[in-house]
Design a protein around this motif. Structure first.
Motif, PDB file in Angstrom:
ATOM      1  N   LYS A   1       4.602   1.893  13.608  1.00 25.23           N
ATOM      2  CA  LYS A   1       3.693   3.037  13.556  1.00 25.23           C
ATOM      3  C   LYS A   1       2.266   2.657  13.932  1.00 25.23           C
ATOM      4  O   LYS A   1       1.373   3.518  13.957  1.00 25.23           O
ATOM      5  CB  LYS A   1       3.702   3.658  12.154  1.00 25.23           C
ATOM      6  N   GLY A   2       2.047   1.372  14.232  1.00 23.80           N
ATOM      7  CA  GLY A   2       0.722   0.919  14.635  1.00 23.80           C
ATOM      8  C   GLY A   2      -0.293   0.939  13.512  1.00 23.80           C
ATOM      9  O   GLY A   2      -1.486   1.172  13.740  1.00 23.80           O
ATOM     10  N   ILE A   3       0.152   0.693  12.299  1.00 20.08           N
ATOM     11  CA  ILE A   3      -0.728   0.760  11.137  1.00 20.08           C
ATOM     12  C   ILE A   3      -1.306  -0.609  10.813  1.00 20.08           C
ATOM     13  O   ILE A   3      -0.573  -1.569  10.577  1.00 20.08           O
ATOM     14  CB  ILE A   3       0.033   1.324   9.917  1.00 20.08           C
ATOM     15  N   LYS A   4      -2.606  -0.681  10.789  1.00 16.42           N
ATOM     16  CA  LYS A   4      -3.302  -1.923  10.496  1.00 16.42           C
ATOM     17  C   LYS A   4      -3.162  -2.273   9.017  1.00 16.42           C
ATOM     18  O   LYS A   4      -3.193  -1.404   8.154  1.00 16.42           O
ATOM     19  CB  LYS A   4      -4.781  -1.784  10.857  1.00 16.42           C
ATOM     20  N   THR A   5      -2.998  -3.564   8.702  1.00 15.40           N
ATOM     21  CA  THR A   5      -2.789  -4.000   7.325  1.00 15.40           C
ATOM     22  C   THR A   5      -4.020  -4.692   6.766  1.00 15.40           C
ATOM     23  O   THR A   5      -4.585  -5.589   7.387  1.00 15.40           O
ATOM     24  CB  THR A   5      -1.586  -4.958   7.242  1.00 15.40           C
TER      25      THR A   5
ATOM     26  N   GLY B   1     -11.986   3.038   6.423  1.00 15.71           N
ATOM     27  CA  GLY B   1     -11.810   4.437   6.790  1.00 15.71           C
ATOM     28  C   GLY B   1     -10.606   4.647   7.677  1.00 15.71           C
ATOM     29  O   GLY B   1     -10.091   3.723   8.303  1.00 15.71           O
ATOM     30  N   GLY B   2     -10.136   5.856   7.698  1.00 15.10           N
ATOM     31  CA  GLY B   2      -9.013   6.222   8.546  1.00 15.10           C
ATOM     32  C   GLY B   2      -7.695   6.227   7.808  1.00 15.10           C
ATOM     33  O   GLY B   2      -7.624   5.931   6.619  1.00 15.10           O
ATOM     34  N   PRO B   3      -6.619   6.538   8.496  1.00 14.50           N
ATOM     35  CA  PRO B   3      -5.284   6.551   7.889  1.00 14.50           C
ATOM     36  C   PRO B   3      -4.911   5.186   7.335  1.00 14.50           C
ATOM     37  O   PRO B   3      -5.331   4.167   7.870  1.00 14.50           O
ATOM     38  CB  PRO B   3      -4.370   6.935   9.064  1.00 14.50           C
ATOM     39  N   CYS B   4      -4.124   5.141   6.256  1.00 13.85           N
ATOM     40  CA  CYS B   4      -3.800   3.840   5.695  1.00 13.85           C
ATOM     41  C   CYS B   4      -2.542   3.846   4.848  1.00 13.85           C
ATOM     42  O   CYS B   4      -2.057   4.881   4.421  1.00 13.85           O
ATOM     43  CB  CYS B   4      -4.966   3.313   4.870  1.00 13.85           C
ATOM     44  N   ALA B   5      -2.022   2.650   4.616  1.00 16.85           N
ATOM     45  CA  ALA B   5      -0.948   2.422   3.658  1.00 16.85           C
ATOM     46  C   ALA B   5      -1.397   1.327   2.722  1.00 16.85           C
ATOM     47  O   ALA B   5      -1.665   0.209   3.145  1.00 16.85           O
ATOM     48  CB  ALA B   5       0.347   2.028   4.360  1.00 16.85           C
ATOM     49  N   ILE B   6      -1.533   1.618   1.452  1.00 15.29           N
ATOM     50  CA  ILE B   6      -2.003   0.646   0.472  1.00 15.29           C
ATOM     51  C   ILE B   6      -0.806  -0.093  -0.100  1.00 15.29           C
ATOM     52  O   ILE B   6       0.089   0.514  -0.655  1.00 15.29           O
ATOM     53  CB  ILE B   6      -2.766   1.350  -0.656  1.00 15.29           C
ATOM     54  N   VAL B   7      -0.793  -1.409   0.014  1.00 11.28           N
ATOM     55  CA  VAL B   7       0.343  -2.205  -0.457  1.00 11.28           C
ATOM     56  C   VAL B   7      -0.075  -3.058  -1.646  1.00 11.28           C
ATOM     57  O   VAL B   7      -0.984  -3.869  -1.540  1.00 11.28           O
ATOM     58  CB  VAL B   7       0.904  -3.104   0.663  1.00 11.28           C
TER      59      VAL B   7
ATOM     60  N   VAL C   1      11.059  -5.621   2.086  1.00 12.28           N
ATOM     61  CA  VAL C   1       9.762  -6.019   2.624  1.00 12.28           C
ATOM     62  C   VAL C   1       9.798  -6.036   4.146  1.00 12.28           C
ATOM     63  O   VAL C   1       8.902  -5.517   4.811  1.00 12.28           O
ATOM     64  CB  VAL C   1       9.349  -7.406   2.083  1.00 12.28           C
ATOM     65  N   SER C   2      10.845  -6.636   4.710  1.00 14.11           N
ATOM     66  CA  SER C   2      10.920  -6.754   6.176  1.00 14.11           C
ATOM     67  C   SER C   2      10.999  -5.390   6.844  1.00 14.11           C
ATOM     68  O   SER C   2      10.345  -5.164   7.871  1.00 14.11           O
ATOM     69  CB  SER C   2      12.132  -7.608   6.575  1.00 14.11           C
ATOM     70  N   GLU C   3      11.763  -4.480   6.272  1.00 13.40           N
ATOM     71  CA  GLU C   3      11.859  -3.139   6.845  1.00 13.40           C
ATOM     72  C   GLU C   3      10.523  -2.414   6.759  1.00 13.40           C
ATOM     73  O   GLU C   3      10.132  -1.690   7.683  1.00 13.40           O
ATOM     74  CB  GLU C   3      12.952  -2.345   6.140  1.00 13.40           C
ATOM     75  N   SER C   4       9.821  -2.614   5.649  1.00 11.42           N
ATOM     76  CA  SER C   4       8.510  -1.982   5.487  1.00 11.42           C
ATOM     77  C   SER C   4       7.518  -2.506   6.514  1.00 11.42           C
ATOM     78  O   SER C   4       6.787  -1.732   7.147  1.00 11.42           O
ATOM     79  CB  SER C   4       7.973  -2.246   4.073  1.00 11.42           C
ATOM     80  N   ILE C   5       7.491  -3.828   6.679  1.00 12.49           N
ATOM     81  CA  ILE C   5       6.567  -4.432   7.641  1.00 12.49           C
ATOM     82  C   ILE C   5       6.873  -3.964   9.056  1.00 12.49           C
ATOM     83  O   ILE C   5       5.972  -3.603   9.819  1.00 12.49           O
ATOM     84  CB  ILE C   5       6.634  -5.970   7.545  1.00 12.49           C
ATOM     85  N   ASN C   6       8.144  -3.961   9.420  1.00  5.39           N
ATOM     86  CA  ASN C   6       8.528  -3.508  10.755  1.00  5.39           C
ATOM     87  C   ASN C   6       8.149  -2.056  10.984  1.00  5.39           C
ATOM     88  O   ASN C   6       7.700  -1.681  12.079  1.00  5.39           O
ATOM     89  CB  ASN C   6      10.039  -3.698  10.958  1.00  5.39           C
ATOM     90  N   TRP C   7       8.315  -1.233   9.955  1.00  2.00           N
ATOM     91  CA  TRP C   7       7.990   0.189  10.071  1.00  2.00           C
ATOM     92  C   TRP C   7       6.491   0.382  10.269  1.00  2.00           C
ATOM     93  O   TRP C   7       6.066   1.177  11.109  1.00  2.00           O
ATOM     94  CB  TRP C   7       8.476   0.919   8.828  1.00  2.00           C
TER      95      TRP C   7
ATOM     96  N   ASN D   1      -9.758   8.147  12.696  1.00  5.35           N
ATOM     97  CA  ASN D   1      -8.319   8.399  12.710  1.00  5.35           C
ATOM     98  C   ASN D   1      -7.483   7.189  13.108  1.00  5.35           C
ATOM     99  O   ASN D   1      -6.297   7.314  13.369  1.00  5.35           O
ATOM    100  CB  ASN D   1      -7.996   9.559  13.659  1.00  5.35           C
ATOM    101  N   LYS D   2      -8.093   6.013  13.176  1.00  6.43           N
ATOM    102  CA  LYS D   2      -7.316   4.829  13.523  1.00  6.43           C
ATOM    103  C   LYS D   2      -6.448   4.418  12.345  1.00  6.43           C
ATOM    104  O   LYS D   2      -6.932   4.248  11.234  1.00  6.43           O
ATOM    105  CB  LYS D   2      -8.250   3.669  13.889  1.00  6.43           C
ATOM    106  N   PRO D   3      -5.126   4.260  12.546  1.00  8.17           N
ATOM    107  CA  PRO D   3      -4.239   3.926  11.424  1.00  8.17           C
ATOM    108  C   PRO D   3      -4.621   2.621  10.728  1.00  8.17           C
ATOM    109  O   PRO D   3      -4.968   1.642  11.364  1.00  8.17           O
ATOM    110  CB  PRO D   3      -2.860   3.798  12.095  1.00  8.17           C
ATOM    111  N   VAL D   4      -4.559   2.631   9.397  1.00  6.41           N
ATOM    112  CA  VAL D   4      -4.880   1.462   8.589  1.00  6.41           C
ATOM    113  C   VAL D   4      -3.851   1.348   7.475  1.00  6.41           C
ATOM    114  O   VAL D   4      -3.402   2.342   6.939  1.00  6.41           O
ATOM    115  CB  VAL D   4      -6.293   1.591   7.956  1.00  6.41           C
ATOM    116  N   ALA D   5      -3.478   0.115   7.127  1.00  8.75           N
ATOM    117  CA  ALA D   5      -2.619  -0.104   5.963  1.00  8.75           C
ATOM    118  C   ALA D   5      -3.357  -1.038   5.016  1.00  8.75           C
ATOM    119  O   ALA D   5      -3.847  -2.073   5.421  1.00  8.75           O
ATOM    120  CB  ALA D   5      -1.292  -0.734   6.373  1.00  8.75           C
ATOM    121  N   LEU D   6      -3.438  -0.655   3.754  1.00  5.77           N
ATOM    122  CA  LEU D   6      -4.071  -1.509   2.755  1.00  5.77           C
ATOM    123  C   LEU D   6      -2.999  -2.277   2.014  1.00  5.77           C
ATOM    124  O   LEU D   6      -2.059  -1.692   1.508  1.00  5.77           O
ATOM    125  CB  LEU D   6      -4.854  -0.672   1.737  1.00  5.77           C
ATOM    126  N   ILE D   7      -3.145  -3.585   1.924  1.00  3.14           N
ATOM    127  CA  ILE D   7      -2.191  -4.407   1.186  1.00  3.14           C
ATOM    128  C   ILE D   7      -2.949  -5.103   0.072  1.00  3.14           C
ATOM    129  O   ILE D   7      -3.892  -5.837   0.321  1.00  3.14           O
ATOM    130  CB  ILE D   7      -1.529  -5.460   2.093  1.00  3.14           C
TER     131      ILE D   7
END
Length: 285
Positions: free
Chosen positions: A189-193, A210-216, A179-185, A270-276
């Motif tokens: 990368k400047g990805i919003k959660t 909208g935009g780039p994302c990582a779904i968690v 988890v910690s490595e994922s969060i740091n990564w 194109n603003k980075p986004v992460a979905l959790i």
């Protein structure tokens, strides 16, 4: 010509059967792959086959021969087996007469190639292999850059993960880390959660995803840990309007995944986004 193996007591057959047990997979670093689609994608993904057991009586077309030739070109050992032996080796009926032994692929976060608009899925402590496989399949369908798996309980190369992903586990970059490595990564990368929670006031289709994302996504029963929820920039929920109080984990993931894809196409953001996401168990509020 290699003689057909007719006994399950054959050492090579017994070694392969042992790989249905996770402890043996972890100990040897090997895994089983069965089925035409799965093996075709494994080879396409660059995986080298160690041994390929086959039963010609169960072949249903020409694709099986293509896989045999591709595996042979890699230097794989081709081993013919009888119907009886093959049935004892496989865990499903529609394996088309093919089952292979290969090394488990290992990737790190550095192996995830990010496009200009990255789309990542992160799953934490997924308990059901079928859910993980289905999530990877959805990631492939939506063109995601990769899937990050957190938690010791999750076995990426369980046969049911391979099956449910129809082999895309070998073509979509799948990384197992902490988890910690994922969060740091993600921060690096400047990805919003963005986290989903049954207690969130904002419904997901009213949020700008909208935009780039990582779904968690969290585990089926426990949801996301506080480590993920505490770093989320935005909380959203999936509304439950029927009698059921939850969605299947893979279904919930796919809903959010394609909402992001839809908004990305509509908005060109194109603003980075992460979905959790908390979990597939999203209760009505």
């Amino acid at each position: 010509m290699t003689e057909t193996i007719t006994s399950v007591k054959n050492p090579k057959v017994r070694d392969a059967i042992k790989l249905t047990d996770r402890r043996q997979r972890d100990l040897t670093g090997l895994m089983l792959i069965e089925g035409v689609k799965e093996l075709a994608l494994a080879i396409k993904g660059g995986l080298s086959i160690n041994r390929l057991f086959y039963c010609e009586d169960l072949f249903k077309g020409s694709e099986e021969d293509i896989i045999l030739k591709a595996a042979s070109a890699q230097g794989a050992e081709l081993i013919p087996v009888s119907n009886h032996v093959f049935e004892k080796m496989v865990y499903r009926e529609d394996s088309f007469g093919l089952i292979a032994v290969t090394k488990q692929p290992t990737k790190t976060l550095h192996d995830v190639p990010l496009k200009k608009s990255p789309l990542i899925i992160v799953v934490e402590d997924v308990e059901k292999p079928g859910n993980l496989g289905a999530i990877i399949r959805s990631a492939d369908a939506a063109g995601a850059d990769g899937v990050i798996v957190c938690g010791k309980s999750t076995d990426i190369y369980n046969p049911n993960v391979v099956r449910a992903s129809i082999g895309t586990v070998f073509t979509v970059p799948v990384v197992k880390t902490t988890v910690s490595e994922s969060i740091n990564w993600l921060k690096e990368k400047g990805i919003k959660t963005i986290a989903t929670s049954p207690n969130a006031e904002l419904e997901y289709f009213d949020a700008d995803l909208g935009g780039p994302c990582a779904i968690v996504m969290g585990s089926e029963h426990e949801g996301l840990s506080e480590a993920w929820l505490s770093i989320a920039d935005l909380l959203v929920r999936i509304p439950m309007m029927g009698l059921a109080d939850s969605l299947n984990l893979a279904t919930a993931t796919t809903i959010l995944l394609y909402e992001v894809v839809r908004l990305r196409r509509e908005q060109g953001n194109n603003k980075p986004v992460a979905l959790i996401s908390g979990s597939g168990k999203i209760k009505r509020t």
